[in-house]
Write an enzyme that holds these catalytic residues in place. Structure first.
Site, PDB file in Angstrom:
ATOM      1  CG  HIS A  77     -18.212  74.741 -26.610  1.00 15.87           C
ATOM      2  ND1 HIS A  77     -18.407  75.757 -27.502  1.00 15.87           N
ATOM      3  CD2 HIS A  77     -17.209  75.140 -25.786  1.00 15.87           C
ATOM      4  CE1 HIS A  77     -17.533  76.728 -27.231  1.00 15.87           C
ATOM      5  NE2 HIS A  77     -16.793  76.375 -26.202  1.00 15.87           N
ATOM      6  CG  HIS A 115     -16.293  81.178 -23.541  1.00 11.83           C
ATOM      7  ND1 HIS A 115     -17.452  80.617 -24.017  1.00 11.83           N
ATOM      8  CD2 HIS A 115     -15.293  80.365 -23.960  1.00 11.83           C
ATOM      9  CE1 HIS A 115     -17.169  79.528 -24.697  1.00 11.83           C
ATOM     10  NE2 HIS A 115     -15.870  79.340 -24.681  1.00 11.83           N
ATOM     11  CG  HIS A 157     -12.635  75.388 -23.000  1.00 10.20           C
ATOM     12  ND1 HIS A 157     -13.021  76.469 -22.254  1.00 10.20           N
ATOM     13  CD2 HIS A 157     -13.381  75.438 -24.138  1.00 10.20           C
ATOM     14  CE1 HIS A 157     -13.963  77.146 -22.917  1.00 10.20           C
ATOM     15  NE2 HIS A 157     -14.194  76.540 -24.064  1.00 10.20           N
ATOM     16  CG  HIS A 189      -9.867  81.029 -27.290  1.00 11.56           C
ATOM     17  ND1 HIS A 189     -11.001  81.756 -26.973  1.00 11.56           N
ATOM     18  CD2 HIS A 189     -10.294  79.798 -27.620  1.00 11.56           C
ATOM     19  CE1 HIS A 189     -12.059  80.962 -27.078  1.00 11.56           C
ATOM     20  NE2 HIS A 189     -11.654  79.775 -27.469  1.00 11.56           N
ATOM     21  CG  HIS A 238     -13.239  80.464 -31.664  1.00 14.68           C
ATOM     22  ND1 HIS A 238     -14.027  79.358 -31.881  1.00 14.68           N
ATOM     23  CD2 HIS A 238     -12.577  80.227 -30.509  1.00 14.68           C
ATOM     24  CE1 HIS A 238     -13.850  78.486 -30.888  1.00 14.68           C
ATOM     25  NE2 HIS A 238     -12.973  78.991 -30.043  1.00 14.68           N
ATOM     26  CG  HIS A 243     -10.603  74.920 -27.035  1.00 16.70           C
ATOM     27  ND1 HIS A 243     -10.598  75.780 -25.962  1.00 16.70           N
ATOM     28  CD2 HIS A 243     -11.410  75.465 -27.973  1.00 16.70           C
ATOM     29  CE1 HIS A 243     -11.381  76.811 -26.236  1.00 16.70           C
ATOM     30  NE2 HIS A 243     -11.885  76.647 -27.450  1.00 16.70           N
TER      31      HIS A 243
HETATM   32 CU1  C2O Z   1     -15.382  77.525 -25.443  1.00 13.62          CU
HETATM   33 CU2  C2O Z   1     -12.829  78.240 -28.118  1.00 13.62          CU
HETATM   34  O1  C2O Z   1     -14.390  78.168 -26.957  1.00 13.62           O
END
Ligand code: C2O
Length: 339
Positions: A90, A110, A119, A239, A243, A273
């Site tokens: 990642h 991203h 993802h 999303h 984080h 995810h």
């Molecule tokens: Cu690649 Cu939630 O990130």
């Protein structure tokens, strides 16, 4: 336009978060390994994996996942199936550690149309590896259903054992209701009911009213030699805010979850995810995605559960059925949250 491909020999240290150079490259040149093309699992012999709502898991399932994750965490770094290597994958793709084939531009997943398919691939291989470590072909990751009122807290599972991560914001532990649009400040006035209402309204906007086209929902094109940032609705929120919401405010970059280069160290990452992936699946039932060959023919590489280096195209992951997994169905309360 050439489809975008990863230049496997180009891995280099890159910026993990502002002011921090990190090297998350694989320990040996991946080009030394033979490459196989991805093949769909045989539908006649491969059971369907069912990803379940993380707030409603039973003890048997939890014990299985716990076992698989502990084994994964115990594998040496030289093994691409190991947890540390998963985290690094990642990191490679969020920092732009690899360059695009035939270009000096990095590959980043991203804030562009690679977000959902990349993802999905990452979770797909991660899940297969976990299953194979406990010899269970039906093993499936859970999903954190943060778009559903019953899922708007951190699932209890993630407070314990291998699922815990001490680098989180403890004030966001249950029963705190998530703020799907968190902007680094906790709302002072919202009651839990009010927060749930705001969350559902955001979901309605990001799944329905504000997500009518592929570009709005999936993000902008990202092609060879082009570099543009514009994330799709769900990537932008919930999303990204989630984080930040989970990471520790006492650590620079709100690591772990708050900084992409280490975010996958937190086991909640995978359930976070899988919910995004589930929502992509729902959106796709009623919307047309991209049919641009520059998108569909783009490809990248992952190690599978048998340690094979697999070349996989974005077109390979457009249908969950073909990958032999699906999601437990839950009520999507935001469908009715039209303002
Ligand atoms: Cu690649 Cu939630 O990130």
């Amino acid at each position: 336009i050439q489809p975008l491909a990863v230049n496997l020999s180009s891995c280099h240290p890159a910026i993990g978060r502002p002011g921090k150079l990190v090297n998350c490259c694989p320990p040996r040149n991946m080009l030394d390994d033979p490459i196989s093309d991805f093949e769909f699992p045989d539908p006649d012999t491969t059971p369907i994996r069912v990803r379940r709502f993380a707030h409603r898991l039973d003890d048997d399932y939890i014990a299985k996942y716990e076992k698989a994750l502990s084994i994964m965490k115990s594998l040496p770094h030289s093994d691409p199936r190991s947890f540390t290597r998963q985290v690094e994958i990642h990191c490679q793709y969020c920092t732009g550690s690899f360059l695009q084939q035939g270009s000096d531009f990095p590959v980043r997943v991203h804030r562009n149309w690679l977000f959902f398919p990349w993802h999905r691939m990452f979770l797909y291989f991660h899940e297969r590896i976990l299953g194979s470590l406990i010899g269970d072909e039906t093993f499936a990751l859970p999903f954190w259903g943060w778009d559903s009122p019953d899922g708007m807290t951190l699932p209890e599972l993630y407070l314990n054992g291998s699922f815990n991560d001490h680098r989180r914001d403890p004030s966001h532990y249950p029963p705190t209701v998530v703020d799907l649009n968190f902007k680094k400040l906790d709302p002072t006035r919202s009651t839990p009911e009010e927060q749930i209402r705001l969350n559902l309204a955001l979901m309605y906007n990001h799944m329905v009213s504000g997500a009518k086209t592929a570009e709005l929902f999936l993000g902008c094109p990202y092609k060879t030699g082009e570099y543009e940032e514009c994330p799709g609705t769900i990537e932008r929120a919930p999303h990204n805010p989630l984080h930040t919401w989970l990471g520790s405010p006492d650590i620079d970059g709100r690591e772990d979850m708050g900084a992409f280069y280490v975010a996958a160290r937190d086991p909640i990452f995978y359930a976070h995810h899988s919910n995004g992936d589930r929502l992509w699946g729902l959106w796709s039932e009623t919307h047309k995605g991209f049919d641009d060959p520059a998108f569909l023919n783009s490809y990248t590489y992952f190690y599978d559960e048998t340690l094979r280096l697999v070349r996989i195209r974005f077109s390979d992951v457009m249908e969950m059925d073909k990958l032999r997994y699906r999601y437990e169905e839950i009520e999507n309360a935001w469908v009715a949250a039209r303002p």
